[in-house]
Design an enzyme around this catalytic site. Structure first.
Site, PDB file in Angstrom:
ATOM      1  CG  ASN A 199       5.258  -3.090   3.999  1.00  0.00           C
ATOM      2  OD1 ASN A 199       4.979  -1.890   4.060  1.00  0.00           O
ATOM      3  ND2 ASN A 199       4.542  -3.936   3.278  1.00  0.00           N
ATOM      4  CB  ILE A 206       7.987   0.970  -6.515  1.00  0.00           C
ATOM      5  CG1 ILE A 206       6.527   0.510  -6.552  1.00  0.00           C
ATOM      6  CG2 ILE A 206       8.931  -0.180  -6.847  1.00  0.00           C
ATOM      7  CD1 ILE A 206       5.994   0.249  -7.923  1.00  0.00           C
ATOM      8  CG  HIS A 212      -0.208  -5.930   3.256  1.00  0.00           C
ATOM      9  ND1 HIS A 212      -0.228  -5.100   2.143  1.00  0.00           N
ATOM     10  CD2 HIS A 212      -1.203  -6.840   3.076  1.00  0.00           C
ATOM     11  CE1 HIS A 212      -1.178  -5.511   1.325  1.00  0.00           C
ATOM     12  NE2 HIS A 212      -1.780  -6.554   1.868  1.00  0.00           N
ATOM     13  N   GLY A 254      -0.383   8.920   7.990  1.00  0.00           N
ATOM     14  CA  GLY A 254       0.641   8.667   9.005  1.00  0.00           C
ATOM     15  C   GLY A 254       0.115   8.207  10.348  1.00  0.00           C
ATOM     16  CB  THR A 255      -2.973   6.476  11.569  1.00  0.00           C
ATOM     17  OG1 THR A 255      -2.994   5.324  10.729  1.00  0.00           O
ATOM     18  CG2 THR A 255      -3.929   7.534  11.056  1.00  0.00           C
TER      19      THR A 255
HETATM   20  C1  GAR Z   1      -2.171   1.447   6.367  1.00  0.00           C
HETATM   21  O1  GAR Z   1      -3.415   0.815   6.445  1.00  0.00           O
HETATM   22  C2  GAR Z   1      -1.124   0.453   5.891  1.00  0.00           C
HETATM   23  O2  GAR Z   1      -1.322  -0.845   6.375  1.00  0.00           O
HETATM   24  C3  GAR Z   1      -1.347   0.521   4.395  1.00  0.00           C
HETATM   25  O3  GAR Z   1      -1.524   1.904   4.135  1.00  0.00           O
HETATM   26  C4  GAR Z   1      -2.164   2.509   5.268  1.00  0.00           C
HETATM   27  C5  GAR Z   1      -1.392   3.746   5.661  1.00  0.00           C
HETATM   28  O4  GAR Z   1      -2.074   4.464   6.643  1.00  0.00           O
HETATM   29  N1  GAR Z   1      -0.227  -0.029   3.676  1.00  0.00           N
HETATM   30  C6  GAR Z   1      -0.370  -0.793   2.589  1.00  0.00           C
HETATM   31  O5  GAR Z   1      -1.433  -1.036   2.073  1.00  0.00           O
HETATM   32  C7  GAR Z   1       0.941  -1.329   2.020  1.00  0.00           C
HETATM   33  N2  GAR Z   1       0.709  -2.345   1.045  1.00  0.00           N
HETATM   34  P1  GAR Z   1      -1.336   5.548   7.555  1.00  0.00           P
HETATM   35  O6  GAR Z   1      -0.640   6.521   6.626  1.00  0.00           O
HETATM   36  O7  GAR Z   1      -2.475   6.210   8.304  1.00  0.00           O
HETATM   37  O8  GAR Z   1      -0.379   4.828   8.462  1.00  0.00           O
END
Ligand code: GAR
Length: 205
Positions: free
Chosen positions: A110, A95, A112, A14-15
């Site tokens: 979203n 999904i 990415h 969740g950053t």
């Molecule tokens: C992030 O790097 C985000 O871009 C990626 O998951 C991570 C979640 O980190 N998302 C994907 O790859 C979606 N295809 P977080 O929980 O620390 O925000």
């Protein structure tokens, strides 16, 4: 409407949620209000961040709920209970069906961790994206915020930012740099852009 109510969907650390919460506290996210954090698993650290920030949270686990229909019905219920206008997918690994996303045209963002159309699509998430970028030997990668439609990572691009790949990078080091230099900057900016459009009645819905 004074502010758009945002639901942030998370599965892990969740950053990116934290970046949104910080932007809200700093007043740079001002047209939207984080009204709900929805996690796909009770283990998501994002739930702790929500608790610390005093934001309501819900868990909808596809595995625990069973069918995709029941999973999405639970999500819909949580969204309407909190009068949500915008969904932000911030590392959400479950999904969502076409039926679901079709109900939110232009209202789901979203993040990415690559420069779409590179290293994206089905099965490309988290560290896998950075592993693929390093394996291909690209010198520039980055992050993209896009609107979600029925094509995985295929919706209209809202914001992108490039990040350098440096000698000696591991997937973990590169992931961290992409988060710091791109994701945590772009996601709050994109959320503000979309919420401001909705508040002014200028979005395309
Ligand atoms: C992030 O790097 C985000 O871009 C990626 O998951 C991570 C979640 O980190 N998302 C994907 O790859 C979606 N295809 P977080 O929980 O620390 O925000």
């Amino acid at each position: 409407m004074l502010k758009a109510n945002i639901a942030v969907f998370c599965s892990g650390g969740g950053t990116n949620l934290q970046a949104l919460l910080d932007a809200q506290a700093a007043g740079t996210l001002r047209s939207g209000r984080i009204a709900l954090v929805l996690a796909s698993t009770p283990e998501a650290y994002a739930l702790e961040r929500a608790k610390k920030a005093g934001v309501p949270a819900a868990v909808c686990s596809r595995r625990e709920i069973g069918s995709q229909e029941a999973f999405e019905a639970a999500i819909r219920k949580a969204l309407s209970a909190h009068d949500i206008h915008v969904i932000v997918l911030a590392g959400f690994l479950s999904i969502l069906s076409e039926d679901f996303t079709r109900c939110w045209p232009g209202r789901i963002l979203n993040i990415h961790p690559s420069l779409i159309p590179a290293f994206c699509g089905k099965g490309m998430y988290g560290l896998k994206v950075h592993e693929a970028a390093l394996a291909r030997g690209v010198k520039i990668t980055g992050a993209t915020v896009h609107l979600v439609n029925e094509i995985p990572d295929g919706g209209p691009i809202v914001l992108q930012r490039a990040v350098e790949v440096l000698p000696g990078d591991t997937p973990e080091i590169l992931q961290r740099r992409v988060m710091e230099q791109a994701e945590w900057v772009l996601l709050p900016q994109a959320a503000e852009l979309l919420c401001a459009q909705i508040v002014k009645g200028e979005d395309k819905q």
